[in-house]
Scaffold this active site. Structure first.
Site, PDB file in Angstrom:
ATOM      1  CG  ASP A 166      -0.237  -0.010   2.548  1.00 32.02           C
ATOM      2  OD1 ASP A 166       0.832  -0.649   2.653  1.00 32.02           O
ATOM      3  OD2 ASP A 166      -0.739   0.621   3.498  1.00 32.02           O
ATOM      4  CD  GLU A 186       4.300   0.682   7.156  1.00 34.74           C
ATOM      5  OE1 GLU A 186       4.925   1.058   8.165  1.00 34.74           O
ATOM      6  OE2 GLU A 186       4.008   1.470   6.238  1.00 34.74           O
TER       7      GLU A 186
HETATM    8 ZN   LIG Z   1       6.617   2.414   3.983  1.00 37.57          ZN
END
Ligand SMILES: [Zn+2]
Length: 423
Positions: A110, A171
């Site tokens: 992401d 994340e």
């Molecule tokens: Zn990162």
């Protein structure tokens, strides 16, 4: 443990470093394709396209490849309701689960750039730098991991190392869906390698602060602002008082910082607002400060809820505990420094207030180096760029580290008798 011996850079090793160099062009082309896919954490379709792209690259190297659904991200929205945000899938690739040293390599698919922002495409700044969303953080980093593993898989001592590549989809929002999987995997490995970008000067992150994201919902009572304002309980005013109180928590403990970053309240000026919702982030140096902070926040909410007509509630938690720089980390950095000097590039590390999955692995007891990705700068902004030659240079550093470990074993596994960690 396996049959380990002192490491030297022999011709095999030199050939593999050369092999990584020969991949530079193809890595740049792959990166250009990857950065054109929007993969905001909140865009699971794009995150999945990115994961599928990487799966075509990692699957041929692995013994097993698995696509795993993660739990949606539950959070309080600005209407004061709990909303459920679907996330992309996590990818898990595994090789040699019975080898004596088990290494967990992590990357995230992401980025922080939503599909409707202006920053969607790559621009070449000059011969060596590419400005593109996620180029440094961290699509380039995952390609570094790939090159390093391709080199390891040609090394004669590869049987000494088993590895897991874990690509998570969330994340950038604190890994809310993948955290349980990170924790579980940490317990099965001896060492974690994470491919977040290096700090702008090329140094690696050492200590990291812990981080928590919270929302406070203030409910008051609506009333006409002209006819009977005395019957209202102004949620905005109450929220403002609480925010000032929270601001005073800054530095009440060493390293503690609190930032209120978002607020939403009110509909019109002639109505006493009955709802205010604001969000803030807290960073801490010491794990024990987490419980202290939560207790303090709860006490503040309880105190303000005692005022007639108001209800104040707290939501959220510390998602990441501080990452300490202990003796295992020190020995890892010493090893990495040896590899780096063998490549003729000195390497340093420094503490940072930023967090990443390295915090999660560390909290689960897995020593790790978490900034092995590319060099670049201005991540999380539309100025983000990658230094393209670092796709090869950083892969050579990781490959050398892996070859070193395949040859000599892990320094802290040899010191202690904790080699029997495999579950
Ligand atoms: Zn990162």
């Amino acid at each position: 443990m396996g049959n380990f011996k002192p490491f030297v850079i022999d011709t095999t090793c030199q050939d593999l470093l050369q092999f990584i160099d020969s991949k530079q062009q193809i890595r740049e082309e792959q990166l250009l394709s990857l950065v054109e896919i929007n993969s905001s954490s909140l865009n699971p379709v794009g995150v999945n396209r990115t994961g599928e792209f990487f799966s075509t690259l990692f699957t041929p190297l692995a013994d097993s490849a698995e696509r795993i659904e993660v739990h949606p991200w539950e959070r309080m929205n600005f209407s004061g309701q709990i909303s459920s945000q679907p996330l992309g899938d996590l990818w898990h690739f595994n090789k040699r689960p019975n080898a004596p040293v088990q290494i967990l390599m992590c990357g995230h698919t992401d980025t922080v750039f939503p599909p409707d922002c202006n920053f969607q495409h790559a621009t070449r700044i000059d011969r060596n730098r590419l400005n593109a969303p996620g180029a440094a953080d961290m699509k380039g980093g995952i390609l570094v991991m790939l090159s390093a593993l391709e080199a390891l898989e040609q090394h004669p001592l590869r049987e000494n190392i088993g590895w897991t590549v874990l690509l998570n989809p969330d994340e950038e929002i604190g890994s809310p869906g993948s955290a349980p999987i990170l924790e579980k995997e940490a317990a099965k490995h001896h060492l974690g390698l994470i491919y977040e970008p290096a700090l702008p000067d090329g140094s690696l992150a050492g200590e990291r602060k812990g981080s928590g994201n919270f929302t406070i919902k203030v409910e008051g009572r609506a009333a006409h602002a002209g006819r009977e304002p005395e019957k209202g309980r102004n949620a905005i005013n109450k929220a403002a008082l609480i925010m000032l109180e929270l601001d005073k928590l800054n530095h009440t403990r060493p390293g503690l910082t609190l930032n209120t970053g978002m607020i939403q309240a009110g509909e019109t000026t002639n109505k006493v607002p009955d709802l205010a919702v604001f969000k803030f982030n807290i960073r801490i140096n010491a794990a024990e400060d987490a419980a202290w902070c939560v207790q303090t926040l709860e006490d503040i909410c309880t105190t303000h809820s005692r005022d007639e007509g108001y209800q104040v509630s707290l939501h959220g938690q510390f998602g990441r505990m501080p990452k300490r720089f202990d003796s295992e980390h020190q020995s890892l950095f010493n090893l990495l420094q040896r590899c780096s000097s063998q490549l003729g590039v000195p390497i340093h590390w420094q503490a940072t207030g930023g967090c990443c999955d390295g915090n999660n692995l560390s909290a689960a007891g897995l020593p790790n180096i978490d900034t092995l990705g590319v060099k670049g700068n201005f991540i999380h902004s539309d100025q983000e760029y990658i230094e393209l030659p670092s796709l090869s240079h950083r892969a050579q550093l990781s490959a050398l580290l892996l070859m070193h470990i395949a040859t000599e074993g892990l320094p802290f596994l040899k010191q202690s008798e904790t080699g029997e960690k495999i579950c």
